[in-house]
Structures are given as C-alpha cells and as structure tokens.
Design a protein around this motif. Structure first.
Motif, PDB file in Angstrom:
ATOM      1  N   SER A  97       6.468  -4.821  -9.542  1.00 33.12           N
ATOM      2  CA  SER A  97       5.411  -5.493 -10.288  1.00 33.12           C
ATOM      3  C   SER A  97       5.921  -6.688 -11.082  1.00 33.12           C
ATOM      4  O   SER A  97       7.079  -6.738 -11.499  1.00 33.12           O
ATOM      5  N   THR A  98       5.031  -7.658 -11.263  1.00 34.32           N
ATOM      6  CA  THR A  98       5.291  -8.835 -12.082  1.00 34.32           C
ATOM      7  C   THR A  98       4.084  -9.032 -12.990  1.00 34.32           C
ATOM      8  O   THR A  98       3.092  -8.290 -12.915  1.00 34.32           O
ATOM      9  N   ASP A  99       4.133 -10.061 -13.801  1.00 33.04           N
ATOM     10  CA  ASP A  99       2.994 -10.357 -14.671  1.00 33.04           C
ATOM     11  C   ASP A  99       1.735 -10.693 -13.873  1.00 33.04           C
ATOM     12  O   ASP A  99       0.619 -10.583 -14.395  1.00 33.04           O
ATOM     13  N   ASP A 100       1.915 -11.104 -12.611  1.00 28.36           N
ATOM     14  CA  ASP A 100       0.777 -11.500 -11.775  1.00 28.36           C
ATOM     15  C   ASP A 100       0.304 -10.399 -10.831  1.00 28.36           C
ATOM     16  O   ASP A 100      -0.668 -10.606 -10.080  1.00 28.36           O
ATOM     17  N   THR A 101       0.966  -9.263 -10.828  1.00 23.97           N
ATOM     18  CA  THR A 101       0.594  -8.181  -9.912  1.00 23.97           C
ATOM     19  C   THR A 101      -0.760  -7.582 -10.286  1.00 23.97           C
ATOM     20  O   THR A 101      -1.017  -7.272 -11.445  1.00 23.97           O
ATOM     21  N   VAL A 102      -1.606  -7.429  -9.277  1.00 25.38           N
ATOM     22  CA  VAL A 102      -2.898  -6.761  -9.454  1.00 25.38           C
ATOM     23  C   VAL A 102      -2.780  -5.348  -8.902  1.00 25.38           C
ATOM     24  O   VAL A 102      -2.320  -5.152  -7.772  1.00 25.38           O
ATOM     25  N   TRP A 103      -3.192  -4.372  -9.702  1.00 24.34           N
ATOM     26  CA  TRP A 103      -3.169  -2.963  -9.300  1.00 24.34           C
ATOM     27  C   TRP A 103      -4.590  -2.540  -8.943  1.00 24.34           C
ATOM     28  O   TRP A 103      -5.513  -2.711  -9.738  1.00 24.34           O
ATOM     29  N   LEU A 104      -4.755  -1.971  -7.747  1.00 27.30           N
ATOM     30  CA  LEU A 104      -6.053  -1.480  -7.292  1.00 27.30           C
ATOM     31  C   LEU A 104      -5.869  -0.044  -6.840  1.00 27.30           C
ATOM     32  O   LEU A 104      -5.374   0.213  -5.736  1.00 27.30           O
ATOM     33  N   LEU A 105      -6.253   0.877  -7.706  1.00 29.34           N
ATOM     34  CA  LEU A 105      -5.916   2.288  -7.508  1.00 29.34           C
ATOM     35  C   LEU A 105      -7.166   3.161  -7.508  1.00 29.34           C
ATOM     36  O   LEU A 105      -7.638   3.605  -8.562  1.00 29.34           O
ATOM     37  N   PRO A 106      -7.739   3.421  -6.319  1.00 32.98           N
ATOM     38  CA  PRO A 106      -8.870   4.359  -6.253  1.00 32.98           C
ATOM     39  C   PRO A 106      -8.417   5.742  -6.708  1.00 32.98           C
ATOM     40  O   PRO A 106      -7.460   6.292  -6.170  1.00 32.98           O
ATOM     41  N   LYS A 107      -9.112   6.286  -7.702  1.00 32.43           N
ATOM     42  CA  LYS A 107      -8.688   7.563  -8.281  1.00 32.43           C
ATOM     43  C   LYS A 107      -9.798   8.611  -8.305  1.00 32.43           C
ATOM     44  O   LYS A 107      -9.684   9.640  -8.958  1.00 32.43           O
ATOM     45  N   GLY A 108     -10.898   8.339  -7.616  1.00 34.35           N
ATOM     46  CA  GLY A 108     -11.957   9.337  -7.572  1.00 34.35           C
ATOM     47  C   GLY A 108     -12.484   9.661  -8.958  1.00 34.35           C
ATOM     48  O   GLY A 108     -12.627   8.793  -9.823  1.00 34.35           O
ATOM     49  N   ARG A 109     -12.753  10.927  -9.160  1.00 35.25           N
ATOM     50  CA  ARG A 109     -13.333  11.364 -10.437  1.00 35.25           C
ATOM     51  C   ARG A 109     -12.301  11.440 -11.548  1.00 35.25           C
ATOM     52  O   ARG A 109     -12.660  11.575 -12.718  1.00 35.25           O
TER      53      ARG A 109
ATOM     54  N   ILE B 291      -0.805  -4.145  -5.524  1.00 36.72           N
ATOM     55  CA  ILE B 291      -0.318  -2.803  -5.223  1.00 36.72           C
ATOM     56  C   ILE B 291      -1.530  -1.881  -5.161  1.00 36.72           C
ATOM     57  O   ILE B 291      -2.319  -1.808  -6.103  1.00 36.72           O
ATOM     58  N   THR B 292      -1.668  -1.210  -4.024  1.00 36.93           N
ATOM     59  CA  THR B 292      -2.756  -0.258  -3.838  1.00 36.93           C
ATOM     60  C   THR B 292      -2.192   1.122  -3.554  1.00 36.93           C
ATOM     61  O   THR B 292      -1.071   1.268  -3.055  1.00 36.93           O
ATOM     62  N   ALA B 293      -2.977   2.130  -3.842  1.00 39.99           N
ATOM     63  CA  ALA B 293      -2.596   3.507  -3.533  1.00 39.99           C
ATOM     64  C   ALA B 293      -3.848   4.347  -3.637  1.00 39.99           C
ATOM     65  O   ALA B 293      -4.490   4.395  -4.688  1.00 39.99           O
ATOM     66  N   ARG B 294      -4.198   4.990  -2.543  1.00 40.32           N
ATOM     67  CA  ARG B 294      -5.439   5.778  -2.521  1.00 40.32           C
ATOM     68  C   ARG B 294      -5.198   7.233  -2.911  1.00 40.32           C
ATOM     69  O   ARG B 294      -6.009   7.823  -3.596  1.00 40.32           O
ATOM     70  N   ALA B 295      -4.121   7.798  -2.463  1.00 40.65           N
ATOM     71  CA  ALA B 295      -3.839   9.203  -2.771  1.00 40.65           C
ATOM     72  C   ALA B 295      -2.334   9.419  -2.725  1.00 40.65           C
ATOM     73  O   ALA B 295      -1.832  10.205  -1.940  1.00 40.65           O
ATOM     74  N   PHE B 296      -1.630   8.691  -3.570  1.00 37.65           N
ATOM     75  CA  PHE B 296      -0.173   8.681  -3.498  1.00 37.65           C
ATOM     76  C   PHE B 296       0.472   9.646  -4.476  1.00 37.65           C
ATOM     77  O   PHE B 296       1.308  10.461  -4.107  1.00 37.65           O
ATOM     78  N   ALA B 297       0.103   9.562  -5.742  1.00 40.44           N
ATOM     79  CA  ALA B 297       0.720  10.388  -6.776  1.00 40.44           C
ATOM     80  C   ALA B 297      -0.105  10.274  -8.049  1.00 40.44           C
ATOM     81  O   ALA B 297      -0.907   9.348  -8.194  1.00 40.44           O
ATOM     82  N   PRO B 298       0.072  11.199  -8.989  1.00 40.15           N
ATOM     83  CA  PRO B 298      -0.567  11.032 -10.299  1.00 40.15           C
ATOM     84  C   PRO B 298      -0.187   9.686 -10.902  1.00 40.15           C
ATOM     85  O   PRO B 298       0.898   9.151 -10.627  1.00 40.15           O
ATOM     86  N   LEU B 299      -1.064   9.141 -11.718  1.00 37.51           N
ATOM     87  CA  LEU B 299      -0.933   7.769 -12.169  1.00 37.51           C
ATOM     88  C   LEU B 299       0.412   7.448 -12.806  1.00 37.51           C
ATOM     89  O   LEU B 299       1.046   6.449 -12.464  1.00 37.51           O
ATOM     90  N   GLU B 300       0.873   8.246 -13.752  1.00 37.49           N
ATOM     91  CA  GLU B 300       2.116   7.900 -14.441  1.00 37.49           C
ATOM     92  C   GLU B 300       3.291   7.861 -13.472  1.00 37.49           C
ATOM     93  O   GLU B 300       4.132   6.951 -13.525  1.00 37.49           O
TER      94      GLU B 300
ATOM     95  N   ASP C 127       0.848  -1.190   0.000  1.00 34.29           N
ATOM     96  CA  ASP C 127       0.000   0.000   0.000  1.00 34.29           C
ATOM     97  C   ASP C 127       0.884   1.241   0.000  1.00 34.29           C
ATOM     98  O   ASP C 127       1.649   1.462   0.948  1.00 34.29           O
ATOM     99  N   LEU C 128       0.792   2.037  -1.036  1.00 32.21           N
ATOM    100  CA  LEU C 128       1.675   3.191  -1.214  1.00 32.21           C
ATOM    101  C   LEU C 128       1.071   4.446  -0.593  1.00 32.21           C
ATOM    102  O   LEU C 128      -0.096   4.765  -0.819  1.00 32.21           O
ATOM    103  N   GLY C 129       1.882   5.168   0.175  1.00 32.87           N
ATOM    104  CA  GLY C 129       1.408   6.404   0.796  1.00 32.87           C
ATOM    105  C   GLY C 129       0.236   6.149   1.725  1.00 32.87           C
ATOM    106  O   GLY C 129      -0.806   6.797   1.617  1.00 32.87           O
ATOM    107  N   SER C 130       0.421   5.238   2.671  1.00 33.13           N
ATOM    108  CA  SER C 130      -0.699   4.750   3.483  1.00 33.13           C
ATOM    109  C   SER C 130      -1.371   5.822   4.330  1.00 33.13           C
ATOM    110  O   SER C 130      -2.566   5.735   4.602  1.00 33.13           O
ATOM    111  N   GLY C 131      -0.627   6.825   4.762  1.00 28.98           N
ATOM    112  CA  GLY C 131      -1.226   7.935   5.490  1.00 28.98           C
ATOM    113  C   GLY C 131      -1.949   7.507   6.744  1.00 28.98           C
ATOM    114  O   GLY C 131      -1.367   6.995   7.694  1.00 28.98           O
ATOM    115  N   ALA C 132      -3.277   7.691   6.754  1.00 26.80           N
ATOM    116  CA  ALA C 132      -4.091   7.319   7.912  1.00 26.80           C
ATOM    117  C   ALA C 132      -4.330   5.813   7.982  1.00 26.80           C
ATOM    118  O   ALA C 132      -4.848   5.316   8.975  1.00 26.80           O
TER     119      ALA C 132
END
Length: 211
Positions: free
Chosen positions: A156-168, A137-146, A73-78
């Motif tokens: 990351s590997t071929d099996d890595t799942v990315w779950l990135l809440p990005k709001g609007r 790999i998750t990140a709720r409010a870490f950085a712009p996507l790129e 979890d990237l930039g976990s914050g709270a």
C-alpha cells in the motif's frame, strides 16, 4: 439496488463493451462446468450468478477512475472480483493472488481461455509475493480485516484504494481495528445485497493499527 438477473446483466453491460460481455459469458459457462468438478462457488449461487458474483464484482469499478492500475486481488479463488475486473477492463493490470493448487489452475486456465493479457496469477501465499505498489487492493473473502491489512500493508501507498466486500460484517470488522487504520475507511452499501457492505478506503496502512 439490483434485484434480479436481468438488472445485474444490464448493470455489468453499462460498465463494459460487447467484448467484455462475451468474456463474462464465457467465464460463466466455464464456471458452471468447472463447479461440477470442484466447489468454486456454492451451487445455489449459480442460479443468480450475474447478481451474486458478476455484478457484485463489477460494482467495485465505480470506486476508481478507469485508468487506475495495477489492481491486486487477494485470495482470488474462483476469480471474484479479480477475473471479472480483468474481463471488463483489459487496459488495467490485475494480479490474482491465490495459494490453492486447483484454484491456481482454474484461474490460469481462464486467463488463457479469455485471452486476458492484462491478468496474471501469483500462485503462492501473499507473504511470498514480491512487494510492489498497488493502486487498488481487493479481497472478497480472504481474511478478517485486521489480518488482511497487516499482510497486505507492504503493497500500500498513500494513493492505494482499498475495496473490500465484507458482507454483513463490514461495520463490526471496521470497529475491531485500531483508530489509526479506521480513519482510512468508510462503509458503503453494496448494489447487490441490501444486507451487505463494502469497506472503501484510501491510503497506506503501514505501521501498527493502534491509535
């Protein structure tokens, strides 16, 4: 679509056992207390904490099999989504990456308080974290996507799942990266906000994003 606190709590309860709910309740109580000392989340969001923070985090579990591990979890914050995932799935290893001192202290205190033996904190910038193969790999409010993808590519590997809440901004951010990376992702509606979305992807993003 989850529309109130009762629905949100029921949503979370369906994804964990009684012990998980006890851990989540303890997390919420501590969050309310700590938020008076440091601004972990907006004070207004605490009136809808189950919907805005807990269910919003827990919904990521629906995108991977239960045994999937380790999570990063990237930039976990709270602690969202990482602490919530760890509290609901004590059989999955979770690494919380956070560089801000007071947030690190908060995360470590909650790991101790909730007895989350499956969860650890990397209290440093992501660039300093030793490489390993992350299954999620998750990140709720870490950085712009790129930037997020570029910094975390080595995990990351071929099996890595990315779950990135990005709001609007999910669709717009996805269009802003190269086609090589775009094809790994799709946009899914969140369960907690009719105007928000999650970028869901699978695979390695190593190399350049350009087509």
């Amino acid at each position: 679509m989850i529309s109130n606190e009762d629905d949100a709590r029921a949503f979370v309860a369906a994804r964990g056992d009684d012990s998980a709910l006890e851990r989540i309740e303890a997390l919420i109580a501590a969050l309310r207390e700590e938020n008076q000392r440091q601004n972990l989340v907006s004070s207004g969001s605490l009136d809808h904490v189950w919907q805005r923070h807990i269910a919003d985090s827990a919904q990521l579990l629906d995108h991977v099999p239960r045994e999937t591990s380790p999570w990063m979890d990237l930039g976990s914050g709270a602690g969202f989504p990482g602490l919530v995932i760890a509290a609901i799935r004590p059989d999955s290893r979770i690494l919380l990456v956070e560089s801000r001192k007071r947030r690190i202290e908060w995360l470590e205190s909650m790991i101790d308080r909730l007895a989350l033996a499956n969860c650890t904190v990397a209290g440093m910038r992501l660039e300093a974290v030793a490489a390993f193969e992350a299954r999620v790999i998750t990140a709720r409010a870490f950085a712009p996507l790129e930037k997020l993808l570029r910094l975390s590519a080595r995990f990351s590997t071929d099996d890595t799942v990315w779950l990135l809440p990005k709001g609007r901004s999910a669709g717009v951010e996805l269009q802003g990266i190269g086609k090589k990376w775009q094809k790994l992702f799709h946009v899914e509606q969140t369960a907690t906000d009719p105007e928000a979305a999650i970028l869901v992807g699978k695979g390695t993003v190593k190399g350049k994003s350009a087509a």
